[in-house]
Design an enzyme around this catalytic site. Sequence first.
Site, PDB file in Angstrom:
ATOM      1  N   LYS A  84       0.800  -1.237   0.000  1.00  0.00           N
ATOM      2  CA  LYS A  84       0.000   0.000   0.000  1.00  0.00           C
ATOM      3  C   LYS A  84       0.832   1.288   0.000  1.00  0.00           C
ATOM      4  O   LYS A  84       0.367   2.314  -0.494  1.00  0.00           O
ATOM      5  CB  LYS A  84      -0.972   0.011   1.180  1.00  0.00           C
ATOM      6  CG  LYS A  84      -2.148  -0.931   0.991  1.00  0.00           C
ATOM      7  CD  LYS A  84      -3.168  -0.763   2.089  1.00  0.00           C
ATOM      8  CE  LYS A  84      -4.331  -1.704   1.888  1.00  0.00           C
ATOM      9  NZ  LYS A  84      -5.390  -1.535   2.876  1.00  0.00           N
ATOM     10  N   ASP A 102     -10.149   3.123   2.050  1.00  0.00           N
ATOM     11  CA  ASP A 102     -10.327   2.384   3.316  1.00  0.00           C
ATOM     12  C   ASP A 102     -11.075   3.218   4.356  1.00  0.00           C
ATOM     13  O   ASP A 102     -11.936   2.706   5.077  1.00  0.00           O
ATOM     14  CB  ASP A 102      -8.966   1.964   3.896  1.00  0.00           C
ATOM     15  CG  ASP A 102      -8.336   0.822   3.118  1.00  0.00           C
ATOM     16  OD1 ASP A 102      -9.072   0.034   2.495  1.00  0.00           O
ATOM     17  OD2 ASP A 102      -7.087   0.722   3.124  1.00  0.00           O
TER      18      ASP A 102
END
Length: 294
Positions: free
Chosen positions: A73, A110
């Site tokens: 990420k 997210d």
Amino acid sequence: MKNPPGQKKLKAAVIGMPIKQSLSPVMHAHWFEMAGLSGDYSAIEVAPNDLETQVKAFQKNAFSGFNITVPHKTEIVPFLDKLAPSARQIGAVNTVKISEEGILTGFNTDGIGFLKNLNEQASGWPNDKPVLVLGAGGAARAIATALLNTGVPMIMLCNRTREKTQSLADDIGRGRITVVDWDERNHAVAGAGLVVNTTVLGMVGQKKLSLDLSGATADTVIYDIVYKPLNTDLLTAARNRGLKTVDGLGMLVHQGAAAFKIWFDIDARYDDALRSKLLAALGEKPSVSGEVGL
Ligand code: ATR
């Protein structure tokens, strides 16, 4: 949206390592079907050294975009052309859009997924009280950022490794994160309107999370982002005390829905049919809405 002329299938994927456990292909296949689109969403295991090659392959093969999960990420960032504000603020990317010209833009959905699930499963959660966040990894970073953006007064950040807690607080805290020692977590429950587990504890194959909820007040909401198992020991303990709970499946779904919207400009829904498919993929028994987080 229709499949563009000359393009047989819309293409997207998720990359990570390991990746075979990912539920994302089930989710995106459902949304392609709902939208009447011909599409393909695959899960591809990519080692850190192969990241750049994989990104170039996506560009070359006209993918609309891809998701990124552990451990890529932050490592993905140097290979991108632009970062959207969500990714810049969080400092990590979970979604990349590839334009028709091949421009790569990084997003982070997210935090959006976390909040949407919270607002759906526990609407009216006490957002004027401090929040206790357990963990200081990538998930905690996105979640704490999203919570601070909603205006919560204070986050008590509590993690096994104190240096990581302090550094995350310094990085994203804007003066509203207090560092709490891991051994003090039970006491911190008493002051929290919302308790969020972002650690891996309680997940299949991991140790149990030991957290004493006796200090919680009647309106305290307990949110576990773990979704395998769906009903973690933490959520069961909270329900036994009559507390409102939020499970992790909706966060996964809503971060995916936000990515689908970014790639295809289509609103993807968390409907009963999707929930049944995901529960089946998790090996969970289908259960009544509300019990498992809808
Ligand atoms: P993610 O991206 O999902 O947040 P991560 O960055 O690997 O994953 O973070 C995992 C979190 O679980 C961390 O907060 C980690 O604590 P440390 O920073 O001390 O490593 C936490 N965690 C993992 N195993 C743990 C354990 N046995 N006890 C307490 N916390 C644990």
